[in-house]
Design a protein around this motif. Structure first.
Motif, PDB file in Angstrom:
ATOM      1  N   LEU A 257       2.981  -9.989   9.079  1.00  0.00           N
ATOM      2  CA  LEU A 257       2.742  -9.760   7.686  1.00  0.00           C
ATOM      3  C   LEU A 257       3.098  -8.187   7.092  1.00  0.00           C
ATOM      4  O   LEU A 257       2.926  -8.063   6.256  1.00  0.00           O
TER       5      LEU A 257
ATOM      6  N   LYS B 246       1.308   3.161   9.846  1.00  0.00           N
ATOM      7  CA  LYS B 246       1.234   3.709   8.794  1.00  0.00           C
ATOM      8  C   LYS B 246      -0.238   2.330   8.627  1.00  0.00           C
ATOM      9  O   LYS B 246      -0.798   3.024   7.506  1.00  0.00           O
TER      10      LYS B 246
ATOM     11  N   ASP C 265      -8.709  -7.169  -5.379  1.00  0.00           N
ATOM     12  CA  ASP C 265      -9.052  -8.543  -5.460  1.00  0.00           C
ATOM     13  C   ASP C 265      -8.796  -9.718  -4.373  1.00  0.00           C
ATOM     14  O   ASP C 265      -7.806  -9.232  -3.789  1.00  0.00           O
ATOM     15  N   LEU C 266      -9.565 -10.070  -4.522  1.00  0.00           N
ATOM     16  CA  LEU C 266      -9.325 -11.401  -3.461  1.00  0.00           C
ATOM     17  C   LEU C 266      -8.469 -11.741  -4.084  1.00  0.00           C
ATOM     18  O   LEU C 266      -8.223 -12.269  -4.893  1.00  0.00           O
ATOM     19  N   PHE C 267      -7.057 -12.270  -3.041  1.00  0.00           N
ATOM     20  CA  PHE C 267      -5.800 -13.455  -3.776  1.00  0.00           C
ATOM     21  C   PHE C 267      -5.839 -14.490  -2.919  1.00  0.00           C
ATOM     22  O   PHE C 267      -5.786 -14.254  -1.336  1.00  0.00           O
TER      23      PHE C 267
ATOM     24  N   ASN D 196      -5.857  -2.549  -0.740  1.00  0.00           N
ATOM     25  CA  ASN D 196      -4.834  -4.073  -0.084  1.00  0.00           C
ATOM     26  C   ASN D 196      -5.157  -3.859   1.209  1.00  0.00           C
ATOM     27  O   ASN D 196      -4.479  -2.857   1.827  1.00  0.00           O
TER      28      ASN D 196
ATOM     29  N   GLN E  15       0.169  -1.440   0.129  1.00  0.00           N
ATOM     30  CA  GLN E  15       0.636  -0.247   0.004  1.00  0.00           C
ATOM     31  C   GLN E  15       1.061   1.359   0.152  1.00  0.00           C
ATOM     32  O   GLN E  15       0.257   2.686  -0.727  1.00  0.00           O
TER      33      GLN E  15
ATOM     34  N   THR F 162      -9.699   0.824   0.744  1.00  0.00           N
ATOM     35  CA  THR F 162      -8.565   0.241   0.583  1.00  0.00           C
ATOM     36  C   THR F 162      -8.824  -0.482  -0.235  1.00  0.00           C
ATOM     37  O   THR F 162      -9.670  -2.172   0.283  1.00  0.00           O
TER      38      THR F 162
ATOM     39  N   ALA G  36       6.053  -2.991   0.498  1.00  0.00           N
ATOM     40  CA  ALA G  36       6.121  -4.536   1.257  1.00  0.00           C
ATOM     41  C   ALA G  36       7.821  -5.375   0.766  1.00  0.00           C
ATOM     42  O   ALA G  36       8.348  -4.681   0.507  1.00  0.00           O
ATOM     43  N   ALA G  37       7.649  -5.951   1.310  1.00  0.00           N
ATOM     44  CA  ALA G  37       8.551  -7.149   1.360  1.00  0.00           C
ATOM     45  C   ALA G  37       9.488  -7.557   2.096  1.00  0.00           C
ATOM     46  O   ALA G  37      10.339  -7.127   1.856  1.00  0.00           O
ATOM     47  N   GLU G  38       9.845  -6.991   3.897  1.00  0.00           N
ATOM     48  CA  GLU G  38      10.676  -6.349   4.558  1.00  0.00           C
ATOM     49  C   GLU G  38      10.517  -7.857   5.313  1.00  0.00           C
ATOM     50  O   GLU G  38      10.851  -7.851   6.160  1.00  0.00           O
TER      51      GLU G  38
ATOM     52  N   VAL H 274       5.627  -7.718   5.793  1.00  0.00           N
ATOM     53  CA  VAL H 274       5.519  -8.985   4.445  1.00  0.00           C
ATOM     54  C   VAL H 274       5.070  -7.972   3.169  1.00  0.00           C
ATOM     55  O   VAL H 274       5.663  -8.489   1.939  1.00  0.00           O
ATOM     56  N   ILE H 275       3.724  -7.860   3.434  1.00  0.00           N
ATOM     57  CA  ILE H 275       2.420  -7.296   2.217  1.00  0.00           C
ATOM     58  C   ILE H 275       2.681  -5.839   2.386  1.00  0.00           C
ATOM     59  O   ILE H 275       1.796  -5.384   2.167  1.00  0.00           O
ATOM     60  N   ASP H 276       2.792  -5.680   3.560  1.00  0.00           N
ATOM     61  CA  ASP H 276       2.498  -3.666   3.282  1.00  0.00           C
ATOM     62  C   ASP H 276       1.270  -3.278   2.997  1.00  0.00           C
ATOM     63  O   ASP H 276       0.468  -2.344   2.222  1.00  0.00           O
ATOM     64  N   PRO H 277       0.440  -3.409   3.832  1.00  0.00           N
ATOM     65  CA  PRO H 277      -1.519  -3.539   3.546  1.00  0.00           C
ATOM     66  C   PRO H 277      -2.046  -1.693   4.335  1.00  0.00           C
ATOM     67  O   PRO H 277      -1.339  -1.208   4.980  1.00  0.00           O
ATOM     68  N   GLY H 278      -2.628  -1.160   3.648  1.00  0.00           N
ATOM     69  CA  GLY H 278      -3.377  -0.059   4.105  1.00  0.00           C
ATOM     70  C   GLY H 278      -4.032  -0.290   5.052  1.00  0.00           C
ATOM     71  O   GLY H 278      -3.764   0.160   6.114  1.00  0.00           O
TER      72      GLY H 278
ATOM     73  N   ILE I  41      -5.756  -8.289  -3.002  1.00  0.00           N
ATOM     74  CA  ILE I  41      -4.220  -7.323  -3.478  1.00  0.00           C
ATOM     75  C   ILE I  41      -5.027  -6.588  -4.389  1.00  0.00           C
ATOM     76  O   ILE I  41      -5.074  -7.264  -5.375  1.00  0.00           O
ATOM     77  N   HIS I  42      -5.071  -5.178  -4.722  1.00  0.00           N
ATOM     78  CA  HIS I  42      -5.564  -4.439  -6.176  1.00  0.00           C
ATOM     79  C   HIS I  42      -6.206  -4.689  -5.891  1.00  0.00           C
ATOM     80  O   HIS I  42      -7.088  -4.556  -7.343  1.00  0.00           O
TER      81      HIS I  42
END
Lengths: 407, 407
Positions: free
Chosen positions: B326, B367, B230-232, B211, A235, B209, A239-241, B329-333, B227-228
């Motif tokens: 999480l 964030k 869409d359900l992943f 993500n 977002q 959001t 990502a990806a740390e 690794v993924i940096d979600p909103g 993600i973007h």
């Protein structure tokens, strides 16, 4: 989401045709229809436009078999545009000039401990290196459509900012704009692991799967993520740390100041730290000497020192556990492990594979391929070139589009 | 990737128009152009077609202000189609009938310990419950475009298979086909946490959001990932086994047979296991009694028992550490925490928030919004309805399309 209108549709179709030709050339018009699923008329219109623009041309003719004139095969005209890919590492700058097919035309490697210099100095050296590489390729800068730069650390690609980087320092820096102003050429930057993922997607093990994770073993542990065929940067673009996944809060101290981060078990400095407990090693002062020393430890492990072999095995186990956690959460088609640390794959791979297998959830066991892929900085620089090419391919073809991909 | 052609373009544009009307109705044609970015002609054509099909109609007129005739405002004709959403939990079946706007029209809840019965029995009971709900809504089954079913466990949505489920057993079962054959109506199934994520996307905190990560606290710990926009669901449809992220290999035994999984710290059974060490509790024999006992422990903790308060705080800390991993690794909103366990949010939320803050990488600290969202099974069943509606909205409108979304 972007609005979908006919203009965008045309751009998407054009991208699909170009992408098919780039990946599978030489292709006939019929091959292109088959590859893209597009209709004959659509493909013919796009090919006509691309030929007029000089982007696509006829491939050299094969032997004409059977009767009638041979079927025309198409390929990307590799010299329709040129781009620069660069990698800013802690110990060197790698620069490569490529054409539209991402063929390397010239490359320059500058040994420089980037950590010793302010970001502006690095940008100036990069500029000089790029100019030398462009000369070497018998081109001039005005022929370069864009520059892609991979940088380790927290990189906000969308805004061209390095928030923290072992190569560029701990302060936020608008590195893309800095270099772009110096060069007068569009510049995009990206985290080096994301760039490596892009390189795998274009040239390597990511070509055949839309969902994959790339893990880099270097001084730290990095990660890049492809979801539904697109690089996913989070977002906030950060990502990806993966290197800071906590494996044990009572674990070893990480360079980030916290305890038990994955890279505090499996990065170069972790290997050196553990090795020092059992053998004498020269003092290490920076990332470069730590890397060199870690590979020296690997050499001595290979000579049969069981204590050192165990250090690598332990690192591989912790890395494998972290990867199992990723697989359980993301369910990728493939995990590609790359970076300088892959030169120790003989010492860590068995432990990585065993641990992944042991700690993946049952339903996913054996489903995710683990690939160790040793890549040079020059190939990574090609990934940076792909970063620019991706922008070019994705948009209607024109020099002005190249400007539009700039930050 | 699917080929992009004009037919698909039309379907995408249609989806965008429908989606805008669904989310922001009543809208004028001009509003729709603004929302979607589509041109006036495109929008008018789509609206004309949708009106002829009865999917879109005029909203009740507001007061006509100013001169001239009032601007026509459009809305989804809610009764153009009906769908069923259902949730198969370990302790009950929840069924809801909804219209095109996902308004609940009727609902049926059947208390049944699904774990005690073979999957076929559950499917028969679900069928009877659905028929009762359809009756209650004054509809008949032929008016139902599809059935969406949420199921806990490893669910392969693409193939309609439950690989392992606390509600349907440990053997792979083609539950979608089983129910579809019984009912004669298209059926889609999905992991319950994915479905909760879909419900959040349509009706809740995921609307703003693209993500986000949804975490469910129940007997186990589940996860859904957008993600973007869409359900992943992963390469094999089995992503998001967050509950089996390993927090400490020497940690407590998980129901999956491994040690140190997140849910062995933060699921209901972990709470009960720890509470038994300090207070007397009645024996627990199944998921239902474990859940009830966990909430009893929460009540006694709230009464001021410091030992029990610490159990929840510890669970919250481990959950927070997993969520920090999480986020890194993924940096979600956003991270949305839901499920029955959210009724103990007063006991765990402070620890979750503190730990997330402490262990996120510096650049991401503060964030990512953490939301605790208490939801009923009925709302989740609406999420299952959204699963079917999503398929309908995404395709050119027709009853045959509804069939096409079936497994």
């Amino acid at each position: 989401m972007q609005p979908v209108d006919t203009e965008l549709l045309r751009a998407i179709n054009r991208y699909r045709v170009l992408d098919a030709i780039r990946r599978f050339a030489p292709l006939s018009r019929a091959d292109i229809c088959k590859q893209t699923g597009l209709g004959r008329t659509t493909v013919t219109d796009i090919i006509t436009a691309l030929s007029e623009e000089g982007v696509v041309g006829n491939a050299p003719e094969g032997s004409a078999r059977g009767r009638g004139r041979p079927v025309e095969k198409l390929q990307i005209n590799p010299d329709a545009a040129f781009v620069i890919g660069a990698l800013v590492a802690v110990h060197q700058l790698s620069i490569v000039v490529t054409n539209l097919r991402a063929d390397p035309l010239a490359s320059v490697n500058i040994p420089i401990r980037t950590t010793r210099h302010p970001a502006e100095t690095v940008a100036y050296m990069l500029e000089d290196g790029i100019k030398a590489a462009v000369d070497q390729a018998n081109l001039n800068l005005s022929q370069i459509a864009g520059v892609g730069v991979g940088i380790p650390g927290f990189i906000d690609a969308a805004h061209g900012i390095s928030h923290w980087s072992p190569a560029l320092g701990a302060e936020p820096i608008g590195f893309a704009e800095m270099l772009q102003k110096q060069m007068g050429t569009p510049v995009v930057i990206e985290n080096d692991a994301n760039m490596a993922a892009l390189a795998e997607r274009w040239f390597g093990h990511g070509q055949d799967t839309d969902n994959f994770i790339l893990v880099t073993i270097e001084g730290g542990i990095g990660m890049g993520l492809f979801i539904h065929g697109d690089l996913f940067s989070g977002q906030h673009g950060m990502a990806a740390e993966f290197g800071h996944m906590k494996m044990d809060l009572n674990g070893p101290l990480c360079r980030c100041g916290q305890h038990g981060c994955l890279e505090a078990y499996a990065g170069y400095y972790a290997i050196v730290r553990e090795a020092r407990k059992v053998i004498d090693l020269p003092p290490t002062t920076d990332e470069v000497s730590i890397e060199r020393t870690a590979h020296e430890v690997a050499k001595r492990a290979r000579a049969g020192d069981a204590r050192l072999l165990k250090i690598f095995r332990d690192a591989g186990e912790t890395l494998g556990l972290g990867i199992a956690n990723l697989i359980n959460v993301i369910d990728p088609g493939k995990v590609i492990i790359t970076g300088g640390g892959v030169r120790t794959a003989d010492l860590i791979a068995p432990a990585v594979r065993q641990t992944v297998e042991a700690y993946s959830v049952k339903a996913l066991r054996g489903k995710c391929e683990i690939v160790f892929h040793d890549w040079s900085d020059e190939v990574l620089a090609r990934g940076a070139a792909a970063l620019v090419l991706q922008g070019l391919y994705r948009n209607p073809w024109s020099r002005s589009t190249a400007i539009a991909v700039a930050v």
